[in-house]
Design a protein around this motif. Structure first.
Motif, short mmCIF file in Angstrom:
data_model
loop_
_atom_site.label_atom_id
_atom_site.label_comp_id
_atom_site.label_asym_id
_atom_site.label_seq_id
_atom_site.Cartn_x
_atom_site.Cartn_y
_atom_site.Cartn_z
N SER A 62 17.35 0.66 0.34
CA SER A 62 16.33 1.61 0.80
C SER A 62 15.65 1.11 2.07
O SER A 62 15.35 1.92 2.96
CB SER A 62 15.30 1.87 -0.30
OG SER A 62 14.45 0.77 -0.49
N VAL A 88 16.20 11.45 1.92
CA VAL A 88 16.57 11.69 0.52
C VAL A 88 17.24 10.46 -0.08
O VAL A 88 16.90 10.03 -1.20
CB VAL A 88 17.48 12.94 0.41
CG1 VAL A 88 18.13 13.04 -0.96
CG2 VAL A 88 16.69 14.20 0.71
N SER A 92 15.57 8.09 -2.99
CA SER A 92 16.33 7.97 -4.24
C SER A 92 16.60 6.51 -4.59
O SER A 92 16.43 6.09 -5.74
CB SER A 92 17.65 8.73 -4.13
OG SER A 92 17.42 10.09 -3.91
N THR A 93 17.02 5.73 -3.60
CA THR A 93 17.28 4.31 -3.89
C THR A 93 15.99 3.55 -4.17
O THR A 93 15.98 2.63 -4.98
CB THR A 93 18.06 3.64 -2.73
OG1 THR A 93 17.36 3.83 -1.50
CG2 THR A 93 19.46 4.17 -2.62
N PHE A 96 15.17 4.35 -7.77
CA PHE A 96 16.08 3.59 -8.62
C PHE A 96 15.67 2.12 -8.66
O PHE A 96 15.74 1.47 -9.71
CB PHE A 96 17.51 3.75 -8.09
CG PHE A 96 18.57 3.26 -9.03
CD1 PHE A 96 18.72 3.81 -10.28
CD2 PHE A 96 19.42 2.24 -8.64
CE1 PHE A 96 19.70 3.36 -11.15
CE2 PHE A 96 20.40 1.78 -9.50
CZ PHE A 96 20.54 2.35 -10.75
N ALA A 135 7.93 9.46 -9.57
CA ALA A 135 8.76 10.66 -9.67
C ALA A 135 7.91 11.92 -9.52
O ALA A 135 8.30 12.87 -8.83
CB ALA A 135 9.49 10.67 -11.01
N PHE A 139 9.05 13.73 -6.21
CA PHE A 139 10.09 14.68 -6.56
C PHE A 139 9.96 16.01 -5.82
O PHE A 139 10.97 16.54 -5.34
CB PHE A 139 10.15 14.89 -8.07
CG PHE A 139 11.34 15.68 -8.52
CD1 PHE A 139 12.61 15.12 -8.46
CD2 PHE A 139 11.20 16.97 -8.98
CE1 PHE A 139 13.72 15.83 -8.86
CE2 PHE A 139 12.30 17.70 -9.38
CZ PHE A 139 13.57 17.13 -9.32
N LEU A 142 11.32 15.51 -2.42
CA LEU A 142 12.76 15.32 -2.49
C LEU A 142 13.48 16.66 -2.66
O LEU A 142 14.48 16.93 -2.00
CB LEU A 142 13.09 14.39 -3.66
CG LEU A 142 14.31 13.52 -3.58
CD1 LEU A 142 14.24 12.60 -2.39
CD2 LEU A 142 14.43 12.71 -4.85
N SER A 146 15.84 18.40 0.12
CA SER A 146 17.23 18.66 -0.29
C SER A 146 17.60 20.13 -0.10
O SER A 146 18.68 20.44 0.39
CB SER A 146 17.44 18.26 -1.74
OG SER A 146 17.25 16.89 -1.90
#
Length: 162
Positions: A62, A88, A92-93, A96, A135, A139, A142, A146
């Motif tokens: 990231s 994005v 996301s990374t 994670f 999140a 989110f 994101l 997206s």
């Protein structure tokens, strides 16, 4: 976008620092004679090492992605595909990485406090707070990025005739 990349790079660098340090200061310490971890035969120690490594690698990824955003030439075409895609992937990374960092933390607590179940349950519940709050806050961003990047987007809307 630049502010998100800057702050996310700082968060990612902090996670990399913590995960790197915890890889060498393992729960329970090391055996003085052999230098091997004391709890290396336990299953939760394997969970700790794997999740710690995953968090370190995801966070490093990231950081590299966010640095790609910060050092971009910021041309018009970059704002349509390249930069949103990087954002994005970076978010996301980073998510994670945070999730696997919490797994590493919880597994270390389980290794150290195996007999006290109520503390383990409390720690697991508290570890879910940073994951769910990240999140919850990121989110919507994101999804919006997206949809505008990979979905129909702004320029492909059908015009309604009167």
């Amino acid at each position: 976008m630049k502010e998100i990349a800057t702050s996310s790079t700082v968060v990612g660098a902090s996670i990399v620092t913590m995960m790197f340090a915890s890889a060498f200061t393992v729960p329970g310490g090391t055996n003085g004679d052999t230098g091997m971890p004391v709890f290396k035969s336990r299953k939760m120690f394997t969970v700790f090492i794997v999740s710690n490594s995953v968090s370190l690698f995801a966070s490093t990824t990231s950081i590299v992605i966010f640095l790609g955003i910060l050092t971009s030439r910021y041309a018009e075409d970059d704002f349509l595909k390249s930069l949103p895609t990087k954002l994005v992937m970076g978010l996301s990374t980073l998510f994670f990485s945070i999730a696997s960092m919490m797994v590493a933390f919880v597994s270390a607590i389980i290794i150290m406090l195996e007999e006290t179940r109520w503390i383990i349950i409390l720690v697991v519940l508290l570890a879910a707070i940073p994951i769910s709050s990240f999140a919850w806050m990121q989110f919507p961003l994101l999804v919006e990025i997206s949809i505008s990047t990979f979905g129909r987007g702004v320029f492909h809307n059908k015009l309604e005739l009167w």
